[in-house]
Design a protein around this motif. Sequence first.
Motif, PDB file in Angstrom:
ATOM      1  N   GLY A  36       1.351   8.277 -10.809  1.00  0.00           N
ATOM      2  CA  GLY A  36       0.794   7.215  -9.991  1.00  0.00           C
ATOM      3  C   GLY A  36       0.974   5.887 -10.711  1.00  0.00           C
ATOM      4  N   HIS A  37       0.496   4.813 -10.083  1.00  0.00           N
ATOM      5  CA  HIS A  37       0.837   3.483 -10.587  1.00  0.00           C
ATOM      6  C   HIS A  37      -0.068   2.414  -9.994  1.00  0.00           C
ATOM      7  N   GLY A  38      -0.185   1.310 -10.719  1.00  0.00           N
ATOM      8  CA  GLY A  38      -0.776   0.123 -10.126  1.00  0.00           C
ATOM      9  C   GLY A  38       0.052  -0.295  -8.929  1.00  0.00           C
ATOM     10  N   ILE A  67      -3.206   7.361  -6.941  1.00  0.00           N
ATOM     11  CA  ILE A  67      -3.248   8.671  -7.574  1.00  0.00           C
ATOM     12  C   ILE A  67      -2.426   9.555  -6.650  1.00  0.00           C
ATOM     13  N   GLU A  68      -1.448  10.273  -7.177  1.00  0.00           N
ATOM     14  CA  GLU A  68      -0.503  10.987  -6.311  1.00  0.00           C
ATOM     15  C   GLU A  68       0.029  12.244  -6.984  1.00  0.00           C
ATOM     16  N   PRO A  69      -0.887  13.186  -7.292  1.00  0.00           N
ATOM     17  CA  PRO A  69      -0.465  14.372  -8.035  1.00  0.00           C
ATOM     18  C   PRO A  69       0.618  15.179  -7.324  1.00  0.00           C
ATOM     19  N   SER A 118       0.861  -1.185   0.000  1.00  0.00           N
ATOM     20  CA  SER A 118       0.000   0.000   0.000  1.00  0.00           C
ATOM     21  C   SER A 118       0.896   1.233   0.000  1.00  0.00           C
ATOM     22  N   ASP A 119       0.332   2.372  -0.365  1.00  0.00           N
ATOM     23  CA  ASP A 119       1.156   3.551  -0.659  1.00  0.00           C
ATOM     24  C   ASP A 119       0.288   4.800  -0.488  1.00  0.00           C
ATOM     25  N   ALA A 120       0.717   5.716   0.387  1.00  0.00           N
ATOM     26  CA  ALA A 120      -0.035   6.964   0.562  1.00  0.00           C
ATOM     27  C   ALA A 120       0.892   8.043   1.093  1.00  0.00           C
TER      28      ALA A 120
HETATM   29 CO    CO Z   1       3.103   5.780  -5.215  1.00  0.00          CO
END
Ligand code: CO
Length: 282
Positions: free
Chosen positions: A201-203, A234-236, A138-140
């Motif tokens: 961003g990425h899968g 999604i990581e603008p 996971s990624d945030a």
């Molecule tokens: Co990321």
Amino acid sequence: MKIEPKERAASLPSTEVERRIAWYRQRGHEVPSRRLLKSPEQIEGIRRSGVVNTGVLDLIASEIRPGMSTAEIDRLVYDYTVSHGAVPAPLNYEGFPRSVCTSINEVVCHGIPSEKDILREGDIVNVDVSTILDGYYSDASRMFLIGEVSDEKRRLVEVTRECLRIGAEAAKPYGFVGDIGAAIQHHAEKNGYSVVRDLCGHGVGLAFHEEPEVAHYGHRGTGMLLVPGMVFTIEPMINQGDWRVKIDARDGWTVRTRDGLPSAQWEHTFVMTEQGVKVLTH
Ligand code: CO
Ligand code: MF3
């Protein structure tokens, strides 16, 4: 969040999903491979990884303060993650030397925590946390305002957060990845800002970075078809000035704005459902 039986009933049988995917493929669209469509069990694993990831960010939110070094943030991330049975995904990822990315002011992303980087009143800092739990990623990331911050920087942080929300709202089942970037670019530019183009961003889920690439600019109706079961970030990254960036020649990681003006970023991991995206990193 838990996958309730009600939602399972609301999802289409897999043969119907395959028929739809074939329809788009025949019309020349890029479509997801099987591996990108996560099972309910896999989504549950990613969601659990996201719970630890959110715990890390909440801990940082409660501890971050002026005078703190980014190395201290790194230690908090490492200790919390490991004590919850997980692994910080950045650590040793392609040679990255720390457990978290800390990006201050004009640093766009991939800042390396250091004893020498002390948070000062007026700084804005992105803390980008990525977790592996039981093999699931996971990624945030969030922005933090250190003490009193100028109105100019605060507005950049706010609009960037709106860009993430608006991008997520634009992501629809059987829409396209390009719908996300188009919505984000429109909102950023309407506010006088620019969208970083070199990073996207990425899968995510079974690996740190999977297909598709989720650009934060572009055109509606382009890019990969969005299908329920896909998990992606999604990581603008939004710049106050020009969108151009440069990578630090010494460390090979730190990405800065070319013009030295500040940049902001917010990130969540999402799963696509028949009803739109759901956040897995709340
Ligand atoms: Co990321
Ligand atoms: N967390 C970043 C992302 O959102 C990736 C950082 S790679 C690292 O994709 F090695 F710098 F951690």
